[in-house]
Design a protein around this motif. Structure first.
Motif, mmCIF file in Angstrom:
data_model
loop_
_atom_site.group_PDB
_atom_site.id
_atom_site.type_symbol
_atom_site.label_atom_id
_atom_site.label_comp_id
_atom_site.label_asym_id
_atom_site.label_seq_id
_atom_site.Cartn_x
_atom_site.Cartn_y
_atom_site.Cartn_z
ATOM 1 N N LYS A 4 9.740 52.347 -19.264
ATOM 2 C CA LYS A 4 8.904 51.911 -18.135
ATOM 3 C C LYS A 4 8.967 52.856 -16.940
ATOM 4 N N SER A 5 10.200 53.182 -16.495
ATOM 5 C CA SER A 5 10.302 53.963 -15.250
ATOM 6 C C SER A 5 9.752 55.361 -15.429
ATOM 7 N N THR A 6 10.088 55.979 -16.557
ATOM 8 C CA THR A 6 9.628 57.349 -16.800
ATOM 9 C C THR A 6 8.103 57.401 -16.773
ATOM 10 N N VAL A 7 7.496 56.475 -17.481
ATOM 11 C CA VAL A 7 6.050 56.452 -17.618
ATOM 12 C C VAL A 7 5.389 56.048 -16.288
ATOM 13 N N ALA A 8 5.947 55.047 -15.620
ATOM 14 C CA ALA A 8 5.376 54.575 -14.352
ATOM 15 C C ALA A 8 5.421 55.690 -13.300
ATOM 16 N N ALA A 17 2.114 57.279 -11.536
ATOM 17 C CA ALA A 17 2.003 57.267 -10.071
ATOM 18 C C ALA A 17 1.698 58.677 -9.551
ATOM 19 N N GLN A 18 2.352 59.665 -10.132
ATOM 20 C CA GLN A 18 2.098 61.061 -9.720
ATOM 21 C C GLN A 18 0.643 61.442 -9.971
ATOM 22 N N LYS A 19 0.161 61.088 -11.166
ATOM 23 C CA LYS A 19 -1.222 61.405 -11.540
ATOM 24 C C LYS A 19 -2.215 60.777 -10.574
ATOM 25 N N LEU A 20 -1.977 59.522 -10.204
ATOM 26 C CA LEU A 20 -2.924 58.780 -9.368
ATOM 27 C C LEU A 20 -2.683 58.991 -7.878
ATOM 28 N N GLN A 21 -1.552 59.636 -7.559
ATOM 29 C CA GLN A 21 -1.087 59.753 -6.172
ATOM 30 C C GLN A 21 -0.852 58.383 -5.540
ATOM 31 N N ASN A 57 10.233 51.003 -8.497
ATOM 32 C CA ASN A 57 11.079 50.487 -9.569
ATOM 33 C C ASN A 57 11.749 49.217 -9.036
ATOM 34 N N THR A 58 11.221 48.058 -9.421
ATOM 35 C CA THR A 58 11.757 46.819 -8.833
ATOM 36 C C THR A 58 13.156 46.501 -9.359
ATOM 37 N N GLY A 59 13.488 47.037 -10.535
ATOM 38 C CA GLY A 59 14.847 46.842 -11.060
ATOM 39 C C GLY A 59 15.877 47.383 -10.075
ATOM 40 N N ALA A 60 15.521 48.474 -9.379
ATOM 41 C CA ALA A 60 16.450 49.066 -8.411
ATOM 42 C C ALA A 60 16.752 48.077 -7.281
ATOM 43 N N LYS A 103 8.962 41.185 -0.709
ATOM 44 C CA LYS A 103 9.010 42.605 -0.314
ATOM 45 C C LYS A 103 8.084 43.443 -1.198
ATOM 46 N N GLN A 104 8.032 43.099 -2.478
ATOM 47 C CA GLN A 104 7.191 43.871 -3.405
ATOM 48 C C GLN A 104 5.708 43.708 -3.060
ATOM 49 N N ARG A 105 5.320 42.487 -2.740
ATOM 50 C CA ARG A 105 3.904 42.260 -2.387
ATOM 51 C C ARG A 105 3.553 42.953 -1.070
ATOM 52 N N GLU A 106 4.486 42.921 -0.115
ATOM 53 C CA GLU A 106 4.244 43.566 1.190
ATOM 54 C C GLU A 106 3.968 45.053 1.004
ATOM 55 N N TYR A 107 4.694 45.657 0.076
ATOM 56 C CA TYR A 107 4.520 47.081 -0.180
ATOM 57 C C TYR A 107 3.073 47.402 -0.502
ATOM 58 N N ASN A 108 2.474 46.575 -1.335
ATOM 59 C CA ASN A 108 1.119 46.857 -1.812
ATOM 60 C C ASN A 108 0.058 46.605 -0.740
ATOM 61 N N GLU A 109 0.481 46.021 0.388
ATOM 62 C CA GLU A 109 -0.494 45.835 1.472
ATOM 63 C C GLU A 109 -0.711 47.141 2.220
ATOM 64 N N SER A 110 0.276 48.024 2.195
ATOM 65 C CA SER A 110 0.142 49.254 2.978
ATOM 66 C C SER A 110 -0.266 50.458 2.139
ATOM 67 N N GLU A 111 -0.052 50.412 0.836
ATOM 68 C CA GLU A 111 -0.425 51.560 -0.002
ATOM 69 C C GLU A 111 -0.565 51.131 -1.455
ATOM 70 N N PRO A 112 -1.336 51.908 -2.240
ATOM 71 C CA PRO A 112 -1.470 51.556 -3.660
ATOM 72 C C PRO A 112 -0.204 51.922 -4.425
ATOM 73 N N VAL A 113 0.165 51.060 -5.368
ATOM 74 C CA VAL A 113 1.454 51.248 -6.043
ATOM 75 C C VAL A 113 1.336 51.142 -7.559
ATOM 76 N N VAL A 114 2.231 51.857 -8.218
ATOM 77 C CA VAL A 114 2.523 51.603 -9.627
ATOM 78 C C VAL A 114 3.884 50.930 -9.599
ATOM 79 N N MET A 115 3.925 49.666 -10.000
ATOM 80 C CA MET A 115 5.171 48.899 -9.884
ATOM 81 C C MET A 115 5.665 48.502 -11.264
ATOM 82 N N GLU A 116 6.965 48.687 -11.458
ATOM 83 C CA GLU A 116 7.545 48.512 -12.788
ATOM 84 C C GLU A 116 8.659 47.479 -12.732
#
Ligand code: CDP
Ligand code: CDP
Length: 213
Positions: A16-20, A24-28, A33-36, A114-127
């Motif tokens: 998951k993390s490697t691919v995510a 994310a890099q491709k899409l900018q 990594n929510t596991g972190a 906290k995870q949802r708040e993140y997506n309010e300010s920028e687009p995310v790939v979340m794993e």
């Protein structure tokens, strides 16, 4: 939800993390990594001598946990009292206790917010484990990345990490609060016989196709 999040879930060492991170890099987009986050809470409790198996003590400590986020390129990092946490989160003690901490509903409620708040300010790939089922149930971009238990155990062993992934997966799947599960509308990607590049291409093609629909 201001941006459509890319949700990637799956069991331990499925890739998951490697691919995510690569998607994310491709899409900018920002990679999260929510596991972190669950690992950081577990690490903090251990540092403070709080028993992660004592649910009442964990819940009492939660409001005082000084977790914040930083950025390393397009990768979101977890910061605790000014210190960016990296290798601390991968230790054997954290591996053995993180699923117990992650089963506590109050811990999940705090981190999901906290995870949802993140997506309010920028687009995310979340794993994670519950991104497609609980954190962003409305996103059209949901992927459930898996691989056979043997392949996953071999991948983790190749990293030189001691990690009882079968035990963690069992706890994560069987817990009452937001268990590890494939969302009904998530695309299943079995990576047992796929290279990292093949998995990234498969998911990136699907995202592109949905974006141009
Ligand atoms: O990298 P790996 O797949 O081994 O684990 P991780 O993604 O760092 O997640 C560590 C643990 O945190 C998992 O085993 C779950 O117990 C918990 N977790 C969770 O409950 N929900 C999430 N969204 C992410 C992780
Ligand atoms: O995040 P998660 O625990 O699901 O897995 P990961 O840390 O991204 O990947 C675990 C290991 O498997 C890493 O060393 C990856 O390089 C490797 N991997 C692989 O060999 N083939 C894949 N298709 C995906 C990951």
């Amino acid at each position: 939800m201001m941006y459509p999040a890319i949700a990637i879930d799956g069991p331990a060492a499925s890739g998951k993390s490697t691919v995510a991170r690569l998607i994310a890099q491709k899409l900018q987009y920002t990679f999260i990594n929510t596991g972190a986050m669950y690992r950081a809470v577990t690490w903090y409790l251990l540092q403070r001598g709080i028993n992660p198996q004592d649910t009442a003590a964990v819940v009492a400590a939660l409001p005082g946990i000084p977790l914040s986020f930083g950025k390393d390129g397009s990768v979101s990092t977890v910061v605790c009292e000014g210190r960016t946490l990296t290798d601390e989160l991968k230790g054997q003690e954290v591996n053995g206790l993180v699923s117990t901490v992650a089963a506590i509903p109050e811990v999940r409620a705090l981190l999901v917010r906290k995870q949802r708040e993140y997506n309010e300010s920028e687009p995310v790939v979340m794993e994670g484990r519950d991104i497609g089922t609980v954190v962003f149930p409305d996103t059209p971009f949901k992927y459930f990345v898996t691989a056979s238990e043997e392949v996953r155990a071999a991948r983790r062993a190749a990293e030189g990490i001691t990690d009882s992934i079968a035990e963690r997966d069992k706890k994560d799947t069987q817990r009452a609060a937001s268990p590890l599960a494939q969302a009904p509308d998530a695309r299943l990607v079995d990576t047992s016989d796929m290279s990292i590049d093949e998995v990234v291409a498969c998911i990136a093609d699907d995202i592109r196709a949905k974006l141009t629909q």
